[in-house]
Scaffold this motif. Sequence first.
Motif, mmCIF file in Angstrom:
data_model
loop_
_atom_site.group_PDB
_atom_site.id
_atom_site.type_symbol
_atom_site.label_atom_id
_atom_site.label_comp_id
_atom_site.label_asym_id
_atom_site.label_seq_id
_atom_site.Cartn_x
_atom_site.Cartn_y
_atom_site.Cartn_z
ATOM 1 N N ARG A 1 0.823 -1.205 0.000
ATOM 2 C CA ARG A 1 0.000 0.000 0.000
ATOM 3 C C ARG A 1 0.858 1.257 0.000
ATOM 4 N N CYS A 2 0.229 2.352 -0.399
ATOM 5 C CA CYS A 2 0.853 3.672 -0.294
ATOM 6 C C CYS A 2 -0.205 4.611 0.272
ATOM 7 N N ALA B 1 -0.601 8.094 -1.276
ATOM 8 C CA ALA B 1 -1.263 8.115 -2.575
ATOM 9 C C ALA B 1 -2.769 7.961 -2.410
ATOM 10 N N GLU B 2 -3.190 7.124 -1.474
ATOM 11 C CA GLU B 2 -4.621 6.932 -1.249
ATOM 12 C C GLU B 2 -5.274 8.228 -0.776
ATOM 13 N N ILE C 1 -0.184 0.944 -7.943
ATOM 14 C CA ILE C 1 -0.608 1.490 -6.654
ATOM 15 C C ILE C 1 -1.388 2.785 -6.849
ATOM 16 N N TYR C 2 -0.932 3.644 -7.757
ATOM 17 C CA TYR C 2 -1.634 4.905 -8.005
ATOM 18 C C TYR C 2 -2.999 4.652 -8.644
ATOM 19 N N GLU D 1 -4.887 2.065 -8.312
ATOM 20 C CA GLU D 1 -5.784 1.552 -7.271
ATOM 21 C C GLU D 1 -6.208 2.674 -6.329
ATOM 22 N N ALA D 2 -5.281 3.558 -5.981
ATOM 23 C CA ALA D 2 -5.599 4.658 -5.075
ATOM 24 C C ALA D 2 -6.644 5.591 -5.669
ATOM 25 N N THR E 1 -1.346 11.683 6.341
ATOM 26 C CA THR E 1 -0.564 10.515 5.938
ATOM 27 C C THR E 1 0.288 10.004 7.088
#
Length: 302
Positions: free
Chosen positions: A91-92, A95-96, A128-129, A131-132, A212
Amino acid sequence: HQVSRIAAENPHGWDHHIVPADDIRDARMIAFPYTKHHVSNWSVDQASALLLTSAGEAERLGIPRPRWVFPQAFTEANHTVDVSARHDLHRCVGAELAGAAVLDAAGCGPDGLDFVELYTCFPVAVDIYAEALGISDRSDLSFTGAMPFAGGPFNNFVLHSTAQLAHLLRARRTGRGLVSRVSGVLTKLGFAIWGTDPIGNGYEFVDVTAQTAAASVVSEIDADYRGPGDVAAYTVMYAKDGPARGVVVVDVSGTGELRTVASTADPAVIARMEAEEFCGRAVVVRADAVFDLDHQGSRFQP
């Protein structure tokens, strides 16, 4: 292959040769599983520029209204955590949070983005981006041809993608597009949405660094740990003449929070790291942070 084709048609791109999928897969390895065609191409000689002015000044200069492009919303997260210390390696959080914030500030959902350019320093950053942002099902995640093929040294690529977005929005005469930045190994995150029209409340900048930091779960790293553990993540680092070192991030057995990093130069182990799934495999970390396979404790049998 798809982004290579886009780069070939981009007059501002660096490489106008279409690279077949097999050539991308079989190119020289940089770090398993990524070849040189999967990662940034920073050995380029390119430039870009953004000229910003007020609407009033644009009118005074006689710039036609269809050529105007407006910044709508920018977000960023600057809370940095070392990769090996991130509890959820898949996960990031930044970014989420920044992705959700930029869509909210611009007043649009994922389906409202006519153009998308996700920072393409390496494939997992794109995944990841996407998905975010809730756009994992889209196939058009680059309009430049991406960093491996269109080029763009380091974060200067964002200037290239933003300038390209301006061309696309002017040609379309309506709509909005998104560009993103990564900065290092998914450490400092940013999104920007531009459009042919201003949004109702005007341009908005949102910094989600504090959120974050509050939402990030961090594992403690013990560089001196010696003993058993399970592989949380791994790669094989390459030299020009072939594989050089296998590297693992290890969850220390029985702790749930403690981690360490170890490596091996054993050719047999390195070969297995590229042939088998190593996440979850039991290992033993010994002197000098070198790891051996724990055949008795492995949850994955060869």
